[in-house]
Design an enzyme around this catalytic site. Structure first.
Site, PDB file in Angstrom:
ATOM      1  N   THR A 130      34.178   7.571  94.043  1.00  0.00           N
ATOM      2  CA  THR A 130      35.406   7.367  93.277  1.00  0.00           C
ATOM      3  C   THR A 130      36.376   8.519  93.496  1.00  0.00           C
ATOM      4  O   THR A 130      37.589   8.345  93.393  1.00  0.00           O
ATOM      5  CB  THR A 130      35.056   7.229  91.778  1.00  0.00           C
ATOM      6  OG1 THR A 130      34.135   6.143  91.627  1.00  0.00           O
ATOM      7  CG2 THR A 130      36.282   6.993  90.918  1.00  0.00           C
ATOM      8  N   TYR A 145      21.996  10.457  96.441  1.00  0.00           N
ATOM      9  CA  TYR A 145      23.024   9.459  96.127  1.00  0.00           C
ATOM     10  C   TYR A 145      22.746   8.220  96.970  1.00  0.00           C
ATOM     11  O   TYR A 145      22.984   8.217  98.177  1.00  0.00           O
ATOM     12  CB  TYR A 145      24.365  10.086  96.493  1.00  0.00           C
ATOM     13  CG  TYR A 145      25.643   9.393  96.102  1.00  0.00           C
ATOM     14  CD1 TYR A 145      25.679   8.224  95.361  1.00  0.00           C
ATOM     15  CD2 TYR A 145      26.856   9.961  96.479  1.00  0.00           C
ATOM     16  CE1 TYR A 145      26.883   7.644  95.018  1.00  0.00           C
ATOM     17  CE2 TYR A 145      28.069   9.385  96.133  1.00  0.00           C
ATOM     18  CZ  TYR A 145      28.079   8.220  95.406  1.00  0.00           C
ATOM     19  OH  TYR A 145      29.284   7.652  95.077  1.00  0.00           O
ATOM     20  N   LYS A 197      20.344   9.006  92.079  1.00  0.00           N
ATOM     21  CA  LYS A 197      21.347   8.059  91.581  1.00  0.00           C
ATOM     22  C   LYS A 197      21.096   6.738  92.290  1.00  0.00           C
ATOM     23  O   LYS A 197      21.290   6.639  93.507  1.00  0.00           O
ATOM     24  CB  LYS A 197      22.744   8.594  91.904  1.00  0.00           C
ATOM     25  CG  LYS A 197      23.898   7.637  91.658  1.00  0.00           C
ATOM     26  CD  LYS A 197      25.205   8.281  92.118  1.00  0.00           C
ATOM     27  CE  LYS A 197      26.400   7.351  91.960  1.00  0.00           C
ATOM     28  NZ  LYS A 197      26.313   6.145  92.781  1.00  0.00           N
TER      29      LYS A 197
END
Lengths: 301, 301
Positions: free
Chosen positions: A44, A131, A159
């Site tokens: 993001t 990630y 994550k």
């Protein structure tokens, strides 16, 4: 640091340059709201579109304005030596941890991915969050790969992508991952639409896109789940169903959250890096209708 | 410039730095063999792993050693402003044309892709080759997108992925693309295994991975097809079937061609950018067996 709500702010641009003023404002908003951590330069936060110097400035700005909130900094890049340089920059900037996705251009093998994490963790002083973001990296983690990477030094958290929608299946999925990794490694969910289900299924953290722009909404879900009030968490999430529908229908959360931040005046218009175009006018009208219906942003007015 | 054989050399590294000596040797070999053009910094040339300064040096080195052979330079990057900077560098280095793939991290819409080519071509003095490489970019071109991009100024050629294996279907596919784009835009095939079929189906050019390391083999196929001897072109390609099988079974041409170049001593061992690991020992043994069987490299001994 790897529990609760980690907020992923946008890295707003203005005329193709890092808009430090707007970014400082976003970070300040997250601090005021009381998020548990801030992850700068996640997907993001457009990390893959920024050069090394821009990323250094973003990391410094995040740390400077985060006060006591720990800042995690994304260090992903296509080449291992570039990741190592970014890790150094992030640590010098005061990152309390780093986030690493195995970004790919040529498809990566499991050996490549493991080797990347091995090379990076052996050169790291702070903890690392693995990630797993297959929609952007085109890497698919197996549970065996989670297991081997989670055993590397400095690895503190994973994550994961969204969990299954059925609570029992979500709980089984989270348990499978927990069984695969050492006990000290936390598991955090991403994919905002399934965050309540993920937290209720036992995830320790939510790595949140809306948390970076609308932190109060993400905190309401997170705190309910942390208090054991799973039905309240699900209700808070269900209330946002029109927003999750926009994410699904308008190509993901990235452009929608940018449009929301632009509409709220938190960032300048056209804040995403070209060639990414913001949403077109009809899509923006849909976003605005949902914002009105859900009174998004009203909590910060 | 956009017909015949365009050879895609590796950009060899040595200890994670551009190996200019080895690269100059590769370029010299292509000139001696008589390829029609050299495309520096294609996917095989690891362009996405190199920083701007490295790419500038690679482009300069290619032009310097290419003598009269035209050099096309890959300018792809995730952010439009970075592509524009790379285009400027390539033109200053003496590139006769540039090659552009719409590289993605966040998924791109057709509008994003068109906008990228619009922004780049409006700032360009040399012709541009549109690079359709879905396996690495994760962008799928529709024929409509080909048509609208091919009408932009400076667009001179399209590099398409492999064509169908059945000659009549390959010819129909090439004709469909031709009908969609202006007559001055050439169509070139990639995917080495289907190059003979593509050339026989009417493609103007072959953008070739093996052409960058084993140019004589690629020229034999190309010249036969150009002479209208489609059966000789197919036979030359069929003879290389064990090599095409390695590409299919060992994850693509990139690592296999690097292993061949390393085995032939054209580049230093471990010439690819980490995290990409070269082939492992059993895979290298298979490559060597095929090299022996096909006498690969013997033509340059």
């Amino acid at each position: 640091m790897f529990t609760g709500l980690s907020a992923f702010p946008l890295t707003p641009l203005r005329n193709d340059a890092f808009d430090e003023t707007a970014y400082a404002g976003l970070i300040g908003k997250l601090v005021t709201a009381g998020v548990d951590s801030i992850t700068a330069l996640g997907s993001t936060g457009s990390y893959m579109y920024l050069d090394r110097e821009e990323r250094r400035r973003v990391a410094l700005c995040a740390v400077q304005h985060a006060e006591t909130v720990p800042v995690i900094v994304g260090i992903g890049a296509l080449r291992t030596s570039h990741v190592l340089a970014l890790a150094e920059d992030a640590q010098e900037a005061g990152a309390r941890a780093v986030l690493l996705a195995p970004v790919s251009y040529q498809p990566l093998t499991d050996d490549d991915v493991f080797g990347l994490f091995e090379d990076v963790t052996s050169n790291l002083s702070v903890p690392l969050v693995v990630y797993d973001n297959p929609g952007t990296t085109h890497v698919t983690f197996t549970d065996d790969l989670y297991a081997s990477i989670a055993r590397l030094p400095q690895v503190a958290a994973i994550k994961i992508p969204g969990v299954p929608g059925v609570p029992a299946r979500a709980a089984a999925r989270v348990q499978t991952i927990r069984d695969a990794v050492p006990a000290h490694v936390t598991v955090g969910v991403s994919g905002d639409a399934s965050a309540a289900t993920g937290l209720n299924a036992g995830c320790d953290a939510w790595y949140s896109v809306i948390g970076g722009t609308l932190p109060e909404l993400a905190l309401a879900i997170t705190r309910a789940a942390q208090d054991g009030d799973s039905s309240e968490a699900e209700q808070q999430s269900a209330r946002l169903e029109p927003l999750w529908a926009l994410f699904a229908e308008l190509g993901g959360s990235y452009r929608v959250v940018a449009a929301i931040a632009e509409q709220l005046g938190l960032v300048a218009p056209d804040c995403l890096p070209r060639p990414i175009r913001g949403l077109n006018a009809p899509a923006r009208a849909r976003v605005e209708a949902v914002m009105t219906r859900l009174q998004l942003g009203a909590e910060t007015a």
